[in-house]
Design a protein around this motif. Structure first.
Motif, PDB file in Angstrom:
ATOM      1  N   PRO A 151     -19.692  25.989 -10.895  1.00 56.90           N
ATOM      2  CA  PRO A 151     -18.593  25.123 -10.421  1.00 56.90           C
ATOM      3  C   PRO A 151     -17.348  25.233 -11.293  1.00 56.90           C
ATOM      4  N   ASN A 152     -16.224  24.776 -10.757  1.00 56.78           N
ATOM      5  CA  ASN A 152     -15.003  24.685 -11.546  1.00 56.78           C
ATOM      6  C   ASN A 152     -15.212  23.686 -12.673  1.00 56.78           C
ATOM      7  N   ASP A 153     -14.556  23.949 -13.792  1.00 59.78           N
ATOM      8  CA  ASP A 153     -14.791  23.114 -14.971  1.00 59.78           C
ATOM      9  C   ASP A 153     -14.071  21.768 -14.903  1.00 59.78           C
ATOM     10  N   GLU A 154     -12.911  21.755 -14.248  1.00 59.63           N
ATOM     11  CA  GLU A 154     -12.157  20.516 -14.065  1.00 59.63           C
ATOM     12  C   GLU A 154     -11.998  19.753 -15.376  1.00 59.63           C
ATOM     13  N   GLY A 155     -11.506  20.455 -16.390  1.00 63.72           N
ATOM     14  CA  GLY A 155     -11.242  19.819 -17.672  1.00 63.72           C
ATOM     15  C   GLY A 155     -12.431  19.731 -18.598  1.00 63.72           C
ATOM     16  N   ARG A 156     -13.610  20.096 -18.104  1.00 64.44           N
ATOM     17  CA  ARG A 156     -14.802  20.060 -18.936  1.00 64.44           C
ATOM     18  C   ARG A 156     -15.030  21.422 -19.593  1.00 64.44           C
ATOM     19  N   ALA A 157     -15.992  21.493 -20.498  1.00 65.77           N
ATOM     20  CA  ALA A 157     -16.275  22.746 -21.205  1.00 65.77           C
ATOM     21  C   ALA A 157     -16.633  23.838 -20.201  1.00 65.77           C
ATOM     22  N   PRO A 158     -16.008  25.016 -20.288  1.00 66.61           N
ATOM     23  CA  PRO A 158     -16.294  26.088 -19.326  1.00 66.61           C
ATOM     24  C   PRO A 158     -17.762  26.523 -19.372  1.00 66.61           C
ATOM     25  N   LEU A 159     -18.339  26.720 -18.206  1.00 65.11           N
ATOM     26  CA  LEU A 159     -19.738  27.149 -18.107  1.00 65.11           C
ATOM     27  C   LEU A 159     -19.880  28.665 -18.040  1.00 65.11           C
ATOM     28  N   ARG A 160     -18.955  29.318 -17.364  1.00 64.71           N
ATOM     29  CA  ARG A 160     -19.115  30.758 -17.091  1.00 64.71           C
ATOM     30  C   ARG A 160     -19.286  31.592 -18.366  1.00 64.71           C
ATOM     31  N   PRO A 161     -18.484  31.382 -19.422  1.00 65.67           N
ATOM     32  CA  PRO A 161     -18.699  32.206 -20.622  1.00 65.67           C
ATOM     33  C   PRO A 161     -20.117  32.073 -21.184  1.00 65.67           C
ATOM     34  N   ARG A 162     -20.641  30.876 -21.195  1.00 65.99           N
ATOM     35  CA  ARG A 162     -21.979  30.662 -21.746  1.00 65.99           C
ATOM     36  C   ARG A 162     -23.053  31.298 -20.862  1.00 65.99           C
ATOM     37  N   ILE A 163     -22.860  31.184 -19.552  1.00 63.99           N
ATOM     38  CA  ILE A 163     -23.850  31.745 -18.627  1.00 63.99           C
ATOM     39  C   ILE A 163     -23.815  33.272 -18.667  1.00 63.99           C
ATOM     40  N   TRP A 164     -22.627  33.855 -18.734  1.00 62.74           N
ATOM     41  CA  TRP A 164     -22.540  35.315 -18.824  1.00 62.74           C
ATOM     42  C   TRP A 164     -23.192  35.813 -20.106  1.00 62.74           C
TER      43      TRP A 164
END
Length: 301
Positions: free
Chosen positions: A42-55
């Motif tokens: 999902p979009n982070d909407e001001g929260r900690a980005p998820l994509r870098p951690r998942i990648w």
């Protein structure tokens, strides 16, 4: 009330217990992959980005070697510097979002560092240097990762482990992928395959950029990143089926066109979710032996 998707990912990425068994870790990875497939990141909407951690999790990038990266950068231009600079200026050139975040010198620095990292050495008998398409393959990592160091670590692992045959001087993995694309298309949609062949169109002629760059050449970048979430979670070999999925989504136009290459010269804007859904449906139609070839083609000689 059920957790929203962001919270589900966060819970899996930040388990309550730090002492987990191998089976717990494996189960957590499976659940993250399932969420990537069914919900998407999902979009982070001001929260900690998820994509870098998942990648980084999917690529198993755990440790960052800052001193090593800085040493490669300090070595300056490599013997293939001219080739790199001939490509970097046009990387995703029409994407203003990308150009606003990733400057050309960042691309040059990462690619030169990669060349120096592998200079004079081989991995599993394969040499690595700069080849066509690596500029585009590096772009999503530089755009997604918070730092150039993380982008370099992920890009290097991705190239060396996931698709080393795609970046050999002869692009052997890419050409294998194109041949597999033709074979898979003939099985999943013989009508479309026959129509394209009647116009003397093989995958080598119309799908080379899409296979070479794992669809990163087809904008918009936001959709490319969603597709890469899926490819990093389940395997880059599935890109071949993702290209077929795009063909099937434009089949009607291709079938009525007297010159399908005019359509195929520039693929329509990428829509990751429909492409992923069609790709997953196609997997069950591919014979087991052919699917095994598909899985192996990016990395196994």
């Amino acid at each position: 009330m059920p957790q929203d998707v962001y919270d589900q990912f966060s819970t899996l990425l930040n388990p309550a217990s730090k002492h987990r068994s191998a089976s717990d870790i494996s189960d957590g990875l499976k659940r993250i992959r399932r969420l990537v497939l069914t919900e998407g990141i999902p979009n982070d909407e001001g929260r900690a980005p998820l994509r870098p951690r998942i990648w980084k999790l999917m690529l198993r990038v755990e440790r960052l070697q800052a001193d090593e990266y800085l040493r490669y950068v300090a070595m300056g231009p490599s013997s293939v510097s001219t080739k790199i600079k001939n490509d970097t200026f046009r990387t995703l050139a029409t994407d203003t979002q990308f150009k606003g975040k990733v400057k050309e010198d960042m691309l040059i620095r990462l690619l030169e560092a990669f060349v120096w990292k592998n200079h004079g050495s081989e991995r599993d008998g394969l040499p690595f240097t700069y080849v066509q398409g690596m500029n585009v393959l590096s772009a999503p990592f530089l755009y997604t990762m918070p730092t150039q160091l993380e982008a370099f670590a992920c890009f290097s692992t991705f190239i060396e482990i996931c698709c080393p045959l795609y970046v050999q001087p002869t692009l052997v993995g890419v050409h294998r992928g194109l041949k597999l694309l033709d074979r898979c298309l003939k099985i999943v949609d013989g009508e479309l395959y026959d129509h394209l062949r009647s116009k003397n169109l093989s995958a080598e002629l119309y799908a080379f950029p899409s296979v070479l760059t794992l669809c990163a050449c087809t904008p918009p970048l936001d959709e490319v990143l969603q597709l890469w979430d899926f490819l990093l979670a389940f395997g880059v070999h599935l890109n071949v089926l993702c290209v077929i999925a795009q063909l099937l989504l434009m089949k009607q136009d291709l079938m009525i066109s007297p010159s399908p290459m005019k359509i195929l010269r520039t693929f329509p804007p990428l829509e990751a979710r429909p492409v992923i859904n069609v790709c997953v449906a196609l997997v069950k139609d591919i014979p087991e032996d052919l699917y095994r070839e598909l899985v192996q083609h990016p990395f196994q000689s």
